[in-house]
Write a protein that holds these residues in place. Sequence first.
Motif, PDB file in Angstrom:
ATOM      1  N   SER A 288       0.819  -1.211   0.000  1.00  0.00           N
ATOM      2  CA  SER A 288       0.000   0.000   0.000  1.00  0.00           C
ATOM      3  C   SER A 288       0.856   1.265   0.000  1.00  0.00           C
ATOM      4  O   SER A 288       0.465   2.286  -0.561  1.00  0.00           O
ATOM      5  N   THR A 289       2.025   1.205   0.634  1.00  0.00           N
ATOM      6  CA  THR A 289       2.915   2.360   0.621  1.00  0.00           C
ATOM      7  C   THR A 289       3.355   2.693  -0.797  1.00  0.00           C
ATOM      8  O   THR A 289       3.392   3.858  -1.204  1.00  0.00           O
ATOM      9  N   VAL A 290       3.658   1.650  -1.561  1.00  0.00           N
ATOM     10  CA  VAL A 290       4.177   1.848  -2.915  1.00  0.00           C
ATOM     11  C   VAL A 290       3.074   2.095  -3.926  1.00  0.00           C
ATOM     12  O   VAL A 290       3.211   2.945  -4.818  1.00  0.00           O
ATOM     13  N   TYR A 291       1.940   1.404  -3.784  1.00  0.00           N
ATOM     14  CA  TYR A 291       0.933   1.429  -4.840  1.00  0.00           C
ATOM     15  C   TYR A 291      -0.377   2.126  -4.468  1.00  0.00           C
ATOM     16  O   TYR A 291      -1.229   2.284  -5.336  1.00  0.00           O
ATOM     17  N   VAL A 292      -0.548   2.517  -3.213  1.00  0.00           N
ATOM     18  CA  VAL A 292      -1.790   3.208  -2.832  1.00  0.00           C
ATOM     19  C   VAL A 292      -1.504   4.642  -2.406  1.00  0.00           C
ATOM     20  O   VAL A 292      -2.060   5.593  -2.965  1.00  0.00           O
ATOM     21  N   ALA A 293      -0.632   4.808  -1.398  1.00  0.00           N
ATOM     22  CA  ALA A 293      -0.365   6.151  -0.869  1.00  0.00           C
ATOM     23  C   ALA A 293       0.166   7.080  -1.960  1.00  0.00           C
ATOM     24  O   ALA A 293      -0.299   8.225  -2.101  1.00  0.00           O
ATOM     25  N   LYS A 294       1.131   6.617  -2.753  1.00  0.00           N
ATOM     26  CA  LYS A 294       1.709   7.474  -3.800  1.00  0.00           C
ATOM     27  C   LYS A 294       0.695   7.790  -4.888  1.00  0.00           C
ATOM     28  O   LYS A 294       0.696   8.887  -5.452  1.00  0.00           O
ATOM     29  N   ASN A 295      -0.162   6.835  -5.214  1.00  0.00           N
ATOM     30  CA  ASN A 295      -1.176   7.094  -6.241  1.00  0.00           C
ATOM     31  C   ASN A 295      -2.138   8.208  -5.804  1.00  0.00           C
ATOM     32  O   ASN A 295      -2.543   9.041  -6.619  1.00  0.00           O
ATOM     33  N   ILE A 296      -2.489   8.202  -4.523  1.00  0.00           N
ATOM     34  CA  ILE A 296      -3.367   9.252  -4.000  1.00  0.00           C
ATOM     35  C   ILE A 296      -2.678  10.612  -4.109  1.00  0.00           C
ATOM     36  O   ILE A 296      -3.284  11.605  -4.524  1.00  0.00           O
ATOM     37  N   VAL A 297      -1.412  10.666  -3.732  1.00  0.00           N
ATOM     38  CA  VAL A 297      -0.665  11.926  -3.805  1.00  0.00           C
ATOM     39  C   VAL A 297      -0.577  12.413  -5.252  1.00  0.00           C
ATOM     40  O   VAL A 297      -0.746  13.611  -5.532  1.00  0.00           O
ATOM     41  N   LEU A 298      -0.340  11.492  -6.181  1.00  0.00           N
ATOM     42  CA  LEU A 298      -0.258  11.883  -7.595  1.00  0.00           C
ATOM     43  C   LEU A 298      -1.594  12.414  -8.098  1.00  0.00           C
ATOM     44  O   LEU A 298      -1.644  13.406  -8.833  1.00  0.00           O
ATOM     45  N   MET A 299      -2.688  11.768  -7.696  1.00  0.00           N
ATOM     46  CA  MET A 299      -4.007  12.214  -8.139  1.00  0.00           C
ATOM     47  C   MET A 299      -4.369  13.583  -7.557  1.00  0.00           C
ATOM     48  O   MET A 299      -4.951  14.426  -8.248  1.00  0.00           O
ATOM     49  N   LEU A 300      -4.003  13.817  -6.303  1.00  0.00           N
ATOM     50  CA  LEU A 300      -4.320  15.096  -5.663  1.00  0.00           C
ATOM     51  C   LEU A 300      -3.366  16.195  -6.088  1.00  0.00           C
ATOM     52  O   LEU A 300      -3.730  17.376  -6.093  1.00  0.00           O
ATOM     53  N   GLY A 301      -2.137  15.799  -6.455  1.00  0.00           N
ATOM     54  CA  GLY A 301      -1.144  16.786  -6.848  1.00  0.00           C
ATOM     55  C   GLY A 301      -0.541  17.495  -5.649  1.00  0.00           C
ATOM     56  O   GLY A 301      -1.125  17.527  -4.562  1.00  0.00           O
ATOM     57  N   VAL A 302       0.643  18.043  -5.840  1.00  0.00           N
ATOM     58  CA  VAL A 302       1.330  18.804  -4.795  1.00  0.00           C
ATOM     59  C   VAL A 302       1.676  20.168  -5.366  1.00  0.00           C
ATOM     60  O   VAL A 302       2.362  20.263  -6.380  1.00  0.00           O
ATOM     61  N   LYS A 303       1.202  21.200  -4.734  1.00  0.00           N
ATOM     62  CA  LYS A 303       1.453  22.556  -5.206  1.00  0.00           C
ATOM     63  C   LYS A 303       2.891  22.946  -4.917  1.00  0.00           C
ATOM     64  O   LYS A 303       3.360  22.870  -3.787  1.00  0.00           O
ATOM     65  N   ARG A 304       3.593  23.377  -5.966  1.00  0.00           N
ATOM     66  CA  ARG A 304       4.978  23.808  -5.804  1.00  0.00           C
ATOM     67  C   ARG A 304       5.118  25.226  -6.349  1.00  0.00           C
ATOM     68  O   ARG A 304       5.192  25.436  -7.558  1.00  0.00           O
ATOM     69  N   ASP A 305       5.124  26.183  -5.456  1.00  0.00           N
ATOM     70  CA  ASP A 305       5.249  27.579  -5.848  1.00  0.00           C
ATOM     71  C   ASP A 305       6.673  28.033  -5.548  1.00  0.00           C
ATOM     72  O   ASP A 305       6.991  28.485  -4.461  1.00  0.00           O
ATOM     73  N   TRP A 306       7.561  27.886  -6.536  1.00  0.00           N
ATOM     74  CA  TRP A 306       8.969  28.203  -6.326  1.00  0.00           C
ATOM     75  C   TRP A 306       9.293  29.663  -6.640  1.00  0.00           C
ATOM     76  O   TRP A 306      10.444  30.051  -6.682  1.00  0.00           O
ATOM     77  N   SER A 307       8.246  30.462  -6.878  1.00  0.00           N
ATOM     78  CA  SER A 307       8.479  31.889  -7.103  1.00  0.00           C
ATOM     79  C   SER A 307       8.674  32.636  -5.794  1.00  0.00           C
ATOM     80  O   SER A 307       9.080  33.799  -5.780  1.00  0.00           O
TER      81      SER A 307
END
Length: 322
Positions: A288-307
């Motif tokens: 689940s760590t490899v195939y569930v948790a990461k999939n959720i993060v990818l679907m939700l996305g992570v905001k990266r504001d490097w400005s």
Amino acid sequence: MRLRLVPNETRIDFFRYAKVTFGGSLIAMLLSLVLWLTMGLNFGIDFRGGTTIRTESTQAVDVGVYRSALQPLNLGDVTITEVFDPTFGDERNVAMVRIQAQEDQESVSAQTISDVEAALQTVDPSITFPSVESVGPKVSGELIRTAFIAVGAAMILILIYIWLRFEWQFSVGAVAALFHDVIVTIGVFSLLQIRFDLATIAALLTIIGYSINDTVVIFDRVRENLRKYKKMPLRDLLNLSTNETLSRTVMTSGTTLLALLPLLIFGGDVIRGFVFAIFWGVIIGTYSTVYVAKNIVLMLGVKRDWSKPDANQGNQFANVDA
């Protein structure tokens, strides 16, 4: 010459079959819920109610002989455990006999207890019964509620912790993986009708702790790589982070399974359910760590504001001590 289970550098695409793995996890959770509702769980004495008889004898305890003596009584779920204590001498051998509550009875009747004592005295005339304790259905019902509240509370606290340590997307992914682990484990217990008692609840809490530990390791590497590779697509970054921690994941899970395997095979009936829950939990938790948790993060996305002038701005809880 060192043994390497995983090469130094791997380039596995863990999202290549994301639809299959994530869809399979959803189906497994659904089937587990169906099994739970239709077949139910094989609750042990802790949750059904019953009676515990403490025995003492000058002869060595033989669990097999005790069990054979009680088998003709048709008492249902009977657990016999030898008690080890360094203060006991060679002439003091103690065991605990636990009998489930019988149908349509508030507790095990006095006659049933007398029959059990008589049956054990036929195989060991020196045996005595210093104490008898009963757990009624009301108490066992409270134990069921308390046990599931404990599991739910652990998940809520972990959600808050991950939220503070990382971002809310990571928190949702981690808790979704924990729900997956617990529900599928309960489904397996329902399918195989393995005894489900307080020891199993302890195993579920252990699974939660083990799974979240592995998830936090990967998420921590993801957070580092988010700062290091500011323009890398999130999918590639999650793959990179998982590959970088893959050796640690395999070694940790593998050595844990090697330690549990002898207990699963030779540990006996008393601890088999507990060990099986942890053994299965290590496998499903790693998955689940490899195939569930990461999939959720990818679907939700992570905001990266490097400005922003300070890349850590808006992520003030990222460095909270683990």
